[in-house]
Design an enzyme around this catalytic site. Structure first.
Site, PDB file in Angstrom:
ATOM      1  N   HIS A  23       0.874  -1.175   0.000  1.00  0.00           N
ATOM      2  CA  HIS A  23       0.000   0.000   0.000  1.00  0.00           C
ATOM      3  C   HIS A  23       0.908   1.221   0.000  1.00  0.00           C
ATOM      4  CE1 HIS A  23      -3.560   2.362   0.442  1.00  0.00           C
ATOM      5  NE2 HIS A  23      -3.136   2.914   1.572  1.00  0.00           N
ATOM      6  N   HIS A  35      -3.634   9.100   1.350  1.00  0.00           N
ATOM      7  CA  HIS A  35      -3.600   7.879   0.549  1.00  0.00           C
ATOM      8  C   HIS A  35      -4.949   7.633  -0.098  1.00  0.00           C
ATOM      9  CE1 HIS A  35      -5.498   5.083   3.666  1.00  0.00           C
ATOM     10  NE2 HIS A  35      -5.361   6.230   4.307  1.00  0.00           N
ATOM     11  N   CYS A 105      -3.408   2.856  -5.555  1.00  0.00           N
ATOM     12  CA  CYS A 105      -2.760   3.772  -4.615  1.00  0.00           C
ATOM     13  C   CYS A 105      -1.340   4.130  -5.036  1.00  0.00           C
ATOM     14  CB  CYS A 105      -2.777   3.198  -3.199  1.00  0.00           C
ATOM     15  SG  CYS A 105      -1.933   1.607  -3.044  1.00  0.00           S
TER      16      CYS A 105
END
Length: 152
Positions: A23, A35, A105
């Site tokens: 991530h 994010h 992301c």
């Protein structure tokens, strides 16, 4: 984060090591990151919307390891830290299209830092799939050839 690792600076890319994927977030200062967070299960291919969140890095990372990874600084010049933070914070709360392949992301944070949306995770997965397919095709071809030769 271990004390021997560099502390994040504004505009840094933060790579968080999840079990099956990475991530990514952008550090905006005072312990916070921005994010892109999918609105359903991250591993679901049906996810098509995400929300931009600003949260404490400690909350986003949880018990997972993370580090500063500005891996493309040698290839792309990063924007100034204050510009990255401004762009990131302007997007907080926005709902955005999401795709594991072209709008995840990692694409999001690279776009903020470099102005270039890219995801090495996707590239590596694509290359692995192509190589696996080629190996499978060659194996089937060799097996078929051997079968023909033995059948003669």
């Amino acid at each position: 984060m271990a004390s021997d690792k560099p502390k994040p600076r504004v505009g840094d890319l933060i790579e968080i090591f999840r079990t099956f994927y990475r991530h990514w977030a952008i550090y905006v200062g005072d312990g916070y990151v921005v994010h892109l967070f999918p609105q359903s299960d991250i591993m679901s291919p049906m996810t098509d919307k995400a929300i931009v969140k600003k949260e404490l890095l400690s909350v986003v990372a949880g018990r997972d390891k993370y580090w500063v990874n500005n891996k493309h600084d040698g290839k792309y010049p990063p924007l100034p830290g204050n510009k990255i933070v401004q762009r990131a914070e302007e997007l907080v709360g926005e709902k955005m299209p999401y795709s594991l392949i072209c709008r995840n992301c990692e694409h999001f944070v690279n776009e903020l830092r470099y102005g270039v949306a890219r995801s090495d995770q996707v590239t590596y997965a694509f290359v692995a799939a192509v190589v696996t397919s080629l190996v499978l095709v060659v194996t089937i071809g060799i097996s078929g050839f051997i079968g023909i030769m033995l059948g003669s």
